[in-house]
Design an enzyme around this catalytic site. Structure first.
Site, mmCIF file in Angstrom:
data_model
loop_
_atom_site.group_PDB
_atom_site.id
_atom_site.type_symbol
_atom_site.label_atom_id
_atom_site.label_comp_id
_atom_site.label_asym_id
_atom_site.label_seq_id
_atom_site.Cartn_x
_atom_site.Cartn_y
_atom_site.Cartn_z
ATOM 1 N N LEU A 267 10.755 1.796 7.705
ATOM 2 C CA LEU A 267 10.452 2.271 6.490
ATOM 3 C C LEU A 267 11.388 3.137 6.055
ATOM 4 C CD1 LEU A 267 7.701 1.387 4.424
ATOM 5 C CD2 LEU A 267 6.559 2.748 5.445
ATOM 6 N N LYS B 20 6.559 -1.428 2.380
ATOM 7 C CA LYS B 20 5.603 -0.739 2.835
ATOM 8 C C LYS B 20 4.033 -1.913 2.666
ATOM 9 C CE LYS B 20 2.650 3.677 2.997
ATOM 10 N NZ LYS B 20 2.594 3.557 5.179
ATOM 11 N N GLU C 178 11.330 2.715 14.956
ATOM 12 C CA GLU C 178 9.893 3.722 14.556
ATOM 13 C C GLU C 178 8.806 3.829 15.247
ATOM 14 O OE1 GLU C 178 9.615 2.703 10.314
ATOM 15 O OE2 GLU C 178 9.054 0.417 10.379
ATOM 16 N N TYR D 203 1.332 -1.187 0.249
ATOM 17 C CA TYR D 203 -0.232 -0.356 -0.159
ATOM 18 C C TYR D 203 1.173 1.063 0.188
ATOM 19 C CZ TYR D 203 0.341 0.927 5.094
ATOM 20 O OH TYR D 203 1.008 1.243 6.293
#
Ligand code: PDD
Length: 282
Positions: A204, A147, A179, A33
């Site tokens: 990411l 992702k 993160e 996505y």
């Protein structure tokens, strides 16, 4: 007015957009996505989002169904049809529909879904007060640079955040912050250096992260891409997170310990303003 979605070549009312049970995104989380922010009806920093989409698809062997120009045209049309001023455009591409089996033909037509979400991005109350975060163990797989729509660990992290009454969870691995559940994590050290974890398969590659790093550099701020511990984060002068859905968001407490006196710090506040200014000019 019903929202309009895009599904496999057609713009349809969201309520009528249906995906077969045998879709591999549903059965296996076998898809990618991407989320681009929309400000004043315009896509923000979209080219790197499309580049990351292409890369993520390539990394799991799904052919990219569209060129960047086509994606941009579809996103722009979807924003227009929904009359979206500020918010997000969501894209999902799955490997397609096939009888449930771990393997499937390599040439399945991909499932392509897009929709928009309205969101106050420019001046949400949280940007003035800052947000608190809790930490959770990073339970994810080893290719977090992709992702993927397989987001179970992030859903659990967000549930932990909600249970603690806060907005976001920061994930910790081997004592170091990786993160946020849906954001990149930054701290500002007492010597005013902006610190964030370097890119690797552990995180990411945030598009907002990259834009903010470039912006900070242009403004002569000192940057350091290195690992940082939870203890260092709690003792930081300031902290913030970045994402397409929050832009630059001050973090004012970590696991109940105030950071920077519990108020958005001056450098973070400047970076948010600079980022919005850049977004408006683009
Ligand atoms: N999340 N890290 C993770 C794990 C993320 O899911 C995201 C984005 C980011 C920030 O990336 P970017 O700046 O490119 O949005 C970092 C989106 C917004 C989401 O899943 O809702």
């Amino acid at each position: 007015m019903s929202r309009i979605a895009y599904l496999n070549g057609a713009f349809v009312p969201l309520a009528e957009a249906r995906i077969p049970v045998m879709d591999r995104g549903f059965l296996f989380g076998d898809g990618i996505y991407e989320i681009t922010a929309v400000l004043a009806g315009r896509l923000l920093d979209n080219a790197p989002h499309l580049a990351r989409l292409a890369r993520s698809l390539g990394e799991i062997g799904i052919a990219n169904p569209h060129t960047d120009a086509d994606w941009t045209r579809l996103q722009t049309e979807l924003v227009r049809r929904n009359g979206l001023h500020d918010g997000l455009v969501y894209i999902e591409v799955t490997r397609g529909v096939f009888e449930r089996d771990f393997l499937c033909p390599t040439d399945l037509p991909q499932t392509v879904v897009m929709f928009t979400q309205e969101k106050e991005l420019r001046d949400p109350p949280a940007a003035r007060t800052g947000v608190a975060v809790v930490t959770v163990p990073d339970l994810r797989w080893q290719r977090r640079d992709i992702k993927s729509v397989s987001l179970l660990a992030q859903v659990l992290a967000k549930q932990a955040a909600r249970a603690a009454g806060v907005a976001e969870a920061w994930m910790v691995e081997d004592g170091y912050v990786t993160e946020g559940a849906s954001s990149s994590a930054f701290i500002i050290a007492p010597d005013r250096r902006i610190v964030t974890r370097p890119l690797s398969t552990a995180v990411l590659p945030g598009i907002t992260r990259n834009a903010v790093l470039k912006l900070a550099e242009r403004h002569g701020l000192r940057l350091e891409q290195r690992l940082f511990t939870l203890a260092e984060a709690q003792g930081a002068a300031e902290a913030f997170l970045t994402s397409a859905s929050s832009l630059v968001m001050p973090v004012v407490a970590i696991d109940g310990r105030p950071v920077g006196g519990g108020h958005p710090g001056p450098l973070t506040t400047d970076l948010r303003k600079l980022y919005l200014k850049l977004a408006e000019a683009s």
